[in-house]
Design an enzyme around this catalytic site. Structure first.
Site, short mmCIF file in Angstrom:
data_model
loop_
_atom_site.label_atom_id
_atom_site.label_comp_id
_atom_site.label_asym_id
_atom_site.label_seq_id
_atom_site.Cartn_x
_atom_site.Cartn_y
_atom_site.Cartn_z
N LEU A 152 0.83 -1.20 0.00
CA LEU A 152 0.00 0.00 0.00
C LEU A 152 0.87 1.26 0.00
O LEU A 152 1.81 1.38 0.78
CB LEU A 152 -0.88 -0.03 1.25
CG LEU A 152 -2.03 0.99 1.27
CD1 LEU A 152 -3.03 0.68 0.18
CD2 LEU A 152 -2.68 0.99 2.64
N ASP A 153 0.55 2.21 -0.84
CA ASP A 153 1.25 3.51 -0.91
C ASP A 153 2.71 3.36 -1.34
O ASP A 153 3.50 4.29 -1.18
CB ASP A 153 1.19 4.27 0.42
CG ASP A 153 -0.23 4.53 0.88
OD1 ASP A 153 -1.13 4.56 0.03
OD2 ASP A 153 -0.44 4.69 2.09
#
Lengths: 288, 288, 288, 288
Positions: free
Chosen positions: B232-233
């Protein structure tokens, strides 16, 4: 330009603060030139900040009595922290530098061009590199190497502090000074040491931010000027800026592009401090 | 405007690559309109990237034979990964959205204004909010709630994937879609899911980046468009931008100011992808 | 969010103005949330401008009596021009548009997302293109062609003015409306017609600014939002922005890049007007 | 860093140009590091521009024979204008200055920091102000006053030209030099005199651009670096930038804010020229 005075104020918010300050100035025959205020509502209770600049023309108080009178009649009554500065005063300033010249020379040239209301009293460096340039400008250059066999860093810091004290310094600017200051050094100049970090904090704390930025493949690089605190890279941020980069920029090119960013961000932060536009609140700043 | 073709190439660097591609185009009667190249020297061995746009006028090959001929005569011989796209093609695209409309409506209006070479085939949302708007624009709106008592998120993802497959989607845009996609979903569209994160990554990963930004007292906020990956990210960044904020901006104002940033950053990333200007290399992108 | 009130004030400068306004608010139990002021020293005499936002909580005056009381007790006595607006009011607004959709659709989508404190009552266009979109959004779309054989432009303007009057419009936004308004039209909405010009004024006044920009070889393009006046492209500027271009950008690409600029600049200007942050002084604005 | 060579090319466009140049480099054992090209389709016929940077490692030609061989085998045959520069060469440069130091000192400090591939051979000024600073840096400072009773400006220009010739200067930088150069002076250094104008050209040509900007009420100020031509403020633009200002900025503050803009814009333009990235075409530039 006529002389003006700047009041920087902060206190718990309550009704009537703006009126109280405005009445003080008007009541003594002054005229408000600029007034900025801010109410921070975060935390337990709202907090009030204000910067008021007013003309001294026509005031019925001599310069020396302005601050004490304001304290007595307004600030003390309202629990205000208040400082006052006159526009014709120059802050005694020291610049700490290492090998890289760009931030140092930019500040020196702004001083040379009379752009900063700073009295640059001394440049201190752990390297001898820029002694000649400073000598040419008539600014004392004190070389304080860290590894000189006579006690290492704590002793060096003592000597630097002594130099700053000797020159009556009130503001310390770390112009890419490549040494971490100890807590006791920082405690000697609370919210009066400005550092420049070569990233958009809180991204890329610590060492080699341009390498970190390159590894992550960011499309912008940044620079951050902040007051130095015990927590490295965590001090209250005064100014930040970013610049566009792309896949062609290797670490060397990022570093080069970053120099212009670091220079301009540090200069803006120093100028804001010198113009009495910065208030620290917790770990944040209000920059009017 | 006449039709052009775009080649996106990457391979281990060696001498003569630029000449080989240029010779292919010139040898078949084409004319190079733009050519961008990049050599990444990080890692074990240098890597070559190129985007070549050339006019089809006067070429001695029919459209359908261009890519196979290039593969046979150039790419295979030089270990090149090569993709070819014609300027008059529109990429079949899905937009995933939730409640917040700004990124969704911006993309829809760019589609409405004929600014994007995308064929927006479907909007999928875990909320019903924007069904009417999409209906008015003639775009199918599929409401796929997450908590519908019929299997939860894995089942919802299956249904979304089925919808995308049914519409022949090749690009998925997460327009502030407030659901984390599972690795299996992401694996179905490798480097073809674009997400917008409302911070300047890697600063403020995770939830509530505007609150994090406010707490830290930054002087700029940012937005980052990246390809979605399992981390994520952490996906390859396509585009970033920042905007100036100050002490007056509470979380609500940061959020509002951030909407314009998110919108423009996502639109630029989507446009770069649609114009065949993005190559992924490891966890980074080359955006020509 | 509680309701607040905004006072916009201007008058010849004199001592005590800040105090007089602050005392009024504090004296009636209000609390100043933000206050911005400016003194313009150009011209014959200095001029004072102020925007004061204050909370209505705890005030001893009903909403309806605030403005008349302020006028009677403060404004009239000090020769102040004063207007007051409540934060929960929405300004009745019309959008004038032509074929190009980007500024129109951006404003409509901001209204759809509830970002603007505007009540968009009608869209008027000299083309029929966007009737369907507006219908889907529930906004009346009035098609008023210019060349309809029934009197030409003066008659068309009459009909447009009648439409605006019928909808009680107080703000007119020219969203790339490709008609020059007559002086009598402009006189009906003094400083209440916002236009967007697709250049950095005063560079490239008149027609085809992107072609002019291309011919001159500029490295930035711009957009300017201003109040419409009788002198074309000479009205008081509310907002401007620029974006980087280069030699690769032909007129078509400049035009495309410019659309994002026009959109954002117009939106910012409209928002500033709606938030009661703009004062006009001569041919210039103060935007607080 | 190993030495590389840069070819700057321009000629009428025809098929096969990219291939011809790429073949030359590859054929002599070189490797293309970067290649940028542009085709300008405005005017009577399309025009081709290219910048090719290639590594000298492994090439079968000695440095001195590269340019003549390229001319003979490629450029002459294709009507190309071609110049070649090696990355380890420093361009002999003169800086012309007047009283204001900011652009002069910025360039000097970049030279001091070894950021520019320029050999700053002389500073010429119509004022004596900065002689001491230049002396400290070891750079000759030639004071050539205009009104010295011995012939006025034409004679002064003769002396300046003689000084430039004496120092073998190839690039002249006007660092806020407050004298207009005569056509004969300019003709001596075609496209090799860089000037900085303190506005976003073509807005605010001529004198006092900050006053003009203030009078018009613009929300951005700008700076423009361009090659000097006979038409004042009309030369080919190399670089521009803008910065945000507001109603609080009087002419003095605009002037101060503008100094940072002028400095950075001039530095970028000078760097682009020194890195052999600028081609002039008519009254415009291609900056690769």
């Amino acid at each position: 330009m006529t002389t003006s005075a700047v009041l920087l104020l902060s206190c718990p918010d309550r009704r009537g603060l703006v009126a109280a300050v405005a009445d003080f100035v008007a009541g003594h025959g002054g005229n408000v030139l600029h007034a900025d205020q801010h109410i921070d509502v975060v935390g337990d209770r709202p907090w009030f900040f204000q910067r008021v600049e007013f003309s001294l023309d026509g005031m019925d108080l001599p310069r020396a009595e302005l601050e004490p009178t304001f304290r007595r009649d307004v600030a003390d009554r309202l629990d205000m922290a208040a400082t006052l500065r006159f526009s014709d005063e120059r802050t005694p300033t020291a610049i700490l530098a290492s090998r890289q010249p760009h931030c140092l020379t930019d500040l020196l040239m702004r001083w040379y061009a009379n752009e900063l209301s700073a009295d640059v009293r001394v440049v201190v460096s752990n390297h001898p590199d820029h002694a000649e340039l400073c000598a040419a400008l008539g600014i004392p250059y004190v070389h304080e190497p860290v590894d000189d066999g006579s006690g290492g860093k704590p002793v060096q810091e003592e000597r630097v502090l002594a130099t700053l004290a000797e020159h009556g310094v009130e503001l310390v600017v770390m112009a890419r000074y490549m040494q971490i200051l100890s807590p006791s050094f920082i405690a000697a100049y609370p919210n009066r040491i400005i550092n420049i970090h070569h990233s958009f904090l809180p991204a890329f704390v610590g060492a080699n931010p341009y390498r970190q930025a390159h590894d992550r493949g960011v499309k912008l690089i940044g620079a951050t000027a902040h007051y130095a605190t015990d927590d490295l890279d965590e001090g209250p941020i005064i100014e930040q800026e970013t610049a566009r980069v792309n896949h062609r920029d290797d670490v060397a090119r990022l570093t080069r592009a970053g120099r212009d960013l670091e220079t301009i961000v540090l200069a803006r932060a120093v100028r804001a401090h010198l113009e009495h536009r910065v208030l620290v609140h917790g770990r944040k700043t209000v920059v009017f």
